[in-house]
Design an enzyme around this catalytic site. Sequence first.
Site, PDB file in Angstrom:
ATOM      1  N   SER A  27       1.252  -1.399  -0.008  1.00  0.00           N
ATOM      2  CA  SER A  27      -0.016  -0.138  -0.108  1.00  0.00           C
ATOM      3  C   SER A  27       1.005   1.693  -0.195  1.00  0.00           C
ATOM      4  O   SER A  27       2.083   0.869  -0.058  1.00  0.00           O
ATOM      5  CB  SER A  27      -1.418   0.331   1.141  1.00  0.00           C
ATOM      6  OG  SER A  27      -0.350   0.466   2.179  1.00  0.00           O
ATOM      7  N   LYS A  28       0.492   2.036  -0.155  1.00  0.00           N
ATOM      8  CA  LYS A  28       0.714   3.831  -0.238  1.00  0.00           C
ATOM      9  C   LYS A  28       1.684   3.921   1.006  1.00  0.00           C
ATOM     10  O   LYS A  28       2.722   4.796   0.893  1.00  0.00           O
ATOM     11  CB  LYS A  28       0.235   4.986  -0.086  1.00  0.00           C
ATOM     12  CG  LYS A  28      -0.507   4.912  -0.996  1.00  0.00           C
ATOM     13  CD  LYS A  28      -1.667   6.690  -1.037  1.00  0.00           C
ATOM     14  CE  LYS A  28      -2.983   6.382  -1.960  1.00  0.00           C
ATOM     15  NZ  LYS A  28      -4.154   7.632  -2.049  1.00  0.00           N
ATOM     16  N   ARG A  29       1.414   3.782   1.719  1.00  0.00           N
ATOM     17  CA  ARG A  29       2.458   3.632   3.612  1.00  0.00           C
ATOM     18  C   ARG A  29       3.132   2.346   3.549  1.00  0.00           C
ATOM     19  O   ARG A  29       3.751   3.064   4.207  1.00  0.00           O
ATOM     20  CB  ARG A  29       1.001   3.917   4.691  1.00  0.00           C
ATOM     21  CG  ARG A  29      -0.123   4.693   5.047  1.00  0.00           C
ATOM     22  CD  ARG A  29      -1.070   4.487   5.340  1.00  0.00           C
ATOM     23  NE  ARG A  29      -1.618   3.262   4.917  1.00  0.00           N
ATOM     24  CZ  ARG A  29      -2.839   3.745   3.832  1.00  0.00           C
ATOM     25  NH1 ARG A  29      -2.966   4.539   3.739  1.00  0.00           N
ATOM     26  NH2 ARG A  29      -3.800   3.028   2.997  1.00  0.00           N
TER      27      ARG A  29
END
Length: 454
Positions: A219-221
């Site tokens: 994911s983005k994080r």
Amino acid sequence: MSCRVRFAPSPTGFLHIGGARTALFNWLYARHMGGCFVLRIEDTDAARSTQEAVDVITEGLRWLGLDWDEGPVSGDATQGSKGGHGPYFQSQRQAIYQRRARELIDKGLAYEQDGVVRFRMEREPVVIDDLVVGEVRRELTDREAVDPNFVIVRSDGQPVFHLVNVVDDLEMGITHVIRGEDHLSNTPKHIALFRAFGVSPPAYAHIPLILNSNGTKMSKRDTGASLSSYIEAGYAPEGIVNYLSLLGWSPKDDREVLSTEEIIRLFDLPQIHRHNARFDVNKLHWINYEHIRTMPQARFNELARPHLLESGIDPSRFSDDYISAALATCKEKIKVFSELPGFADFYFTETVHYDAEAAQKQLTESNLPRLRRLREAMTELPEFNAEAIQQTFKSLAKELGVKVGVLVHPVRLACTGKTVGPSLYHLMEVLGRERVLHRLEQAIAVIEKSCPTG
Ligand code: GLU
């Protein structure tokens, strides 16, 4: 017909490693086929789209070397890749979407209701003949079985993703849609829209997702998920391109370290894997290092430059030969270019700043006669090169009855201020006799000051 592919990112504020990989696969296919690579910014969500968010994408692609072939000519040449061609922006194409929505209404394939425009979707399962996933038969969901129609223009007049995405692929003559597998579920709607416009849909190639090394979805994080972290850390673009190309693809002979030219030559859609790819940071480091280690010195220097400047080192006071010789001693040592300033700054400063702990250990009374003797020997050397310097260290060590290391450590500290760095004899040759003597004298003076009896 030559192929036309596109990368169609939404400007979210950063370029995810998965997005960069999608861009790369499209670019590789275009370059392999001698086709056209289009960049289209899907910025219909005006609230989220900022200039910075677009810049992150265009700068990321430029850094990777993924040049796009066409787009409206923008006044600002920095916006485009070649000859001032900007990317396409959906926000500048609203009239086209309105006209296309009207076309569907006029054909009776869409209708207005409660202020929105709804598309009449067939109440049939759709079969996708995907170039990667194979034949996918998409059954209707329970909801779709009741009402398969979907909104294509919202009540505020904004066309939705499905419409703009298809209209642009159609208007831009896209022949192959290469995109993440997460879009497979949208594809039945897209195929139905193409048919409603009376054209055959493009070929689809849905590429596998990228998972973290533990198998969870990236994911983005997640750390390392954004391309900018690799740019800032000073990875080599060709290393990142090579690593990304292997996330879901491999050449027939399974080789792993490949130049961009080789990847272009070997890349093709049938070799794209069906299973998900795993992001393996150790492999990324290895491949990146292989590229840095083996790249031409001129390329190394080019990639080094912005990192030196950023840390306040201005090599332009020195000759090109000196800079190149200095950087050559670092080439097989550093893993990423952000390490370079800390590794090589001593080449570009007049005064050396000593690592405090090492200075205490090395600038001692017992090392004073050794450094004095060494300075003398360095002055007398007929040829000041690495081989002669090494020979002198050996014979001096013998004469003084110590191991070579006993001489190496204080001299390294005197010349560089550090305990690690490029090969000592080579760095001394590059610094040159004058600088080396000056630095040895500086170290001798420091010891003389702290132990006046010497
Ligand atoms: N804007 C969409 C995205 O960012 C594009 C999907 C596609 O490639 O068709 O995922």
